[in-house]
Design a protein around this motif. Structure first.
Motif, PDB file in Angstrom:
ATOM      1  N   THR A 140       0.841  -1.183   0.000  1.00 60.79           N
ATOM      2  CA  THR A 140       0.000   0.000   0.000  1.00 60.79           C
ATOM      3  C   THR A 140       0.886   1.247   0.000  1.00 60.79           C
ATOM      4  OG1 THR A 140      -0.060   0.096   2.413  1.00 60.79           O
ATOM      5  CG2 THR A 140      -1.771  -1.226   1.323  1.00 60.79           C
ATOM      6  N   ASP A 141       0.267   2.408  -0.191  1.00 61.81           N
ATOM      7  CA  ASP A 141       1.035   3.653  -0.098  1.00 61.81           C
ATOM      8  C   ASP A 141       1.655   3.789   1.287  1.00 61.81           C
ATOM      9  OD1 ASP A 141       0.396   4.280  -2.694  1.00 61.81           O
ATOM     10  OD2 ASP A 141      -1.267   5.621  -2.167  1.00 61.81           O
ATOM     11  N   LEU A 142       0.893   3.428   2.321  1.00 63.30           N
ATOM     12  CA  LEU A 142       1.442   3.463   3.673  1.00 63.30           C
ATOM     13  C   LEU A 142       2.611   2.505   3.796  1.00 63.30           C
ATOM     14  CD1 LEU A 142       1.374   4.291   6.666  1.00 63.30           C
ATOM     15  CD2 LEU A 142      -0.322   2.465   7.036  1.00 63.30           C
ATOM     16  N   SER A 145       6.003   3.637   2.608  1.00 63.79           N
ATOM     17  CA  SER A 145       6.667   4.652   3.422  1.00 63.79           C
ATOM     18  C   SER A 145       7.000   4.140   4.828  1.00 63.79           C
ATOM     19  CB  SER A 145       5.773   5.895   3.534  1.00 63.79           C
ATOM     20  OG  SER A 145       4.576   5.595   4.238  1.00 63.79           O
ATOM     21  N   HIS A 146       6.742   2.872   5.090  1.00 60.14           N
ATOM     22  CA  HIS A 146       6.905   2.314   6.436  1.00 60.14           C
ATOM     23  C   HIS A 146       8.242   1.590   6.558  1.00 60.14           C
ATOM     24  CE1 HIS A 146       6.020   0.159  10.165  1.00 60.14           C
ATOM     25  NE2 HIS A 146       4.937   0.929  10.291  1.00 60.14           N
ATOM     26  N   ASP A 171      -3.413  -0.822  10.463  1.00 58.04           N
ATOM     27  CA  ASP A 171      -2.704  -0.040   9.446  1.00 58.04           C
ATOM     28  C   ASP A 171      -2.133  -1.042   8.442  1.00 58.04           C
ATOM     29  OD1 ASP A 171      -3.151   2.511  10.620  1.00 58.04           O
ATOM     30  OD2 ASP A 171      -1.634   2.038  12.119  1.00 58.04           O
ATOM     31  N   LEU A 173      -0.157  -2.511   5.483  1.00 61.19           N
ATOM     32  CA  LEU A 173       1.085  -2.252   4.762  1.00 61.19           C
ATOM     33  C   LEU A 173       1.135  -2.968   3.420  1.00 61.19           C
ATOM     34  CD1 LEU A 173       3.685  -2.467   7.675  1.00 61.19           C
ATOM     35  CD2 LEU A 173       2.176  -0.577   7.033  1.00 61.19           C
TER      36      LEU A 173
END
Length: 235
Positions: A140-142, A145-146, A171, A173
């Motif tokens: 995912t976009d999250l 960036s994780h 959340d 990922l």
């Protein structure tokens, strides 16, 4: 050189269905934890969760315990420890299909195994491979960036593809999408979380759904995600 010591403690709780190889699977990750300074304790049942003193001293729980049951005092101990800052991590049915007798456990984890769709009926050999499918784990976009997924990209697996029932407090990922097939009863594609994190009180929870067999756990992407997830979750 001696291993770095951080003074942190990891608790591995394993057991349940033998088909997920709980002993062999967790043994894969013990050296990694030790190399990162954890003192590792191994238990073969969730009974340790009821030991308040032991749980208060635990910085990370790694659970691989599929289709088992949990007693009320054990569940209360687990939830209390996480709420107070103990981290929890796991993969596949060892965390997402653990204690079907406890709705409170399901709420804690935030996602629950529902099924793993099978191959075409004419392509099923009559063993666990009936449910092995080629599929994509998509970040995912999250996720991109994780820190758990840093430097990784979408990747392919051929193994059980988990269909997960979940809530909105996780959340996500990475995801995976179950397509429509003429031999399945659903009528549109469904996307399930494949990797997620959850904040619970002062604690952190990490879940990866790939991990049915040892070869999947040793896939470079899967292993990297699980190792990073354990470090992320730890107190």
């Amino acid at each position: 050189m001696p291993e770095e010591t951080t003074g942190r403690r990891a608790l591995i709780v394993r057991g349940g269905w033998d088909g997920h190889h709980p002993v062999e699977a967790t043994e894969l990750f013990i050296p990694f934890l030790q190399e990162h300074g954890f003192e590792v304790r191994v238990e073969e049942s969730p009974a340790v969760y009821a030991d308040a003193e032991a749980m208060a001293a635990t910085d990370l729980i790694v659970q691989s315990n599929t289709m088992n049951t949990i007693e009320r005092d054990e569940l209360i101990g687990l939830r209390t420890a996480i709420e107070n800052g103990t981290g929890m991590a796991g993969w596949h049915g060892g965390i997402a299909d653990s204690y079907r007798n406890s709705s409170d456990y399901l709420q804690l984890i935030g996602g629950q195994f529902a099924t793993h769709p099978g191959r075409h009926p004419e392509e099923r050999p009559g063993d666990e491979r009936d449910n092995y499918l080629p599929y994509t784990v998509e970040l995912t976009d999250l996720g991109r960036s994780h820190e758990i997924m840093a430097g990784l990209d979408d990747f392919e697996l051929n193994t059980e593809q988990y269909w997960v029932l979940h809530d909105d407090l996780i959340d996500v990922l990475a995801t995976t999408t179950h397509p429509t097939q003429p031999y399945h009863p659903w009528h549109r594609p469904l996307t399930s979380p494949a990797v997620w994190t959850r904040l619970w009180g002062k604690g952190r929870i990490f879940v990866a759904t790939p991990g049915h067999s040892l070869d999947v756990l040793q896939d470079p992407n899967v292993r990297t995600i699980i190792e990073r997830g354990m470090l992320w979750a730890a107190r």
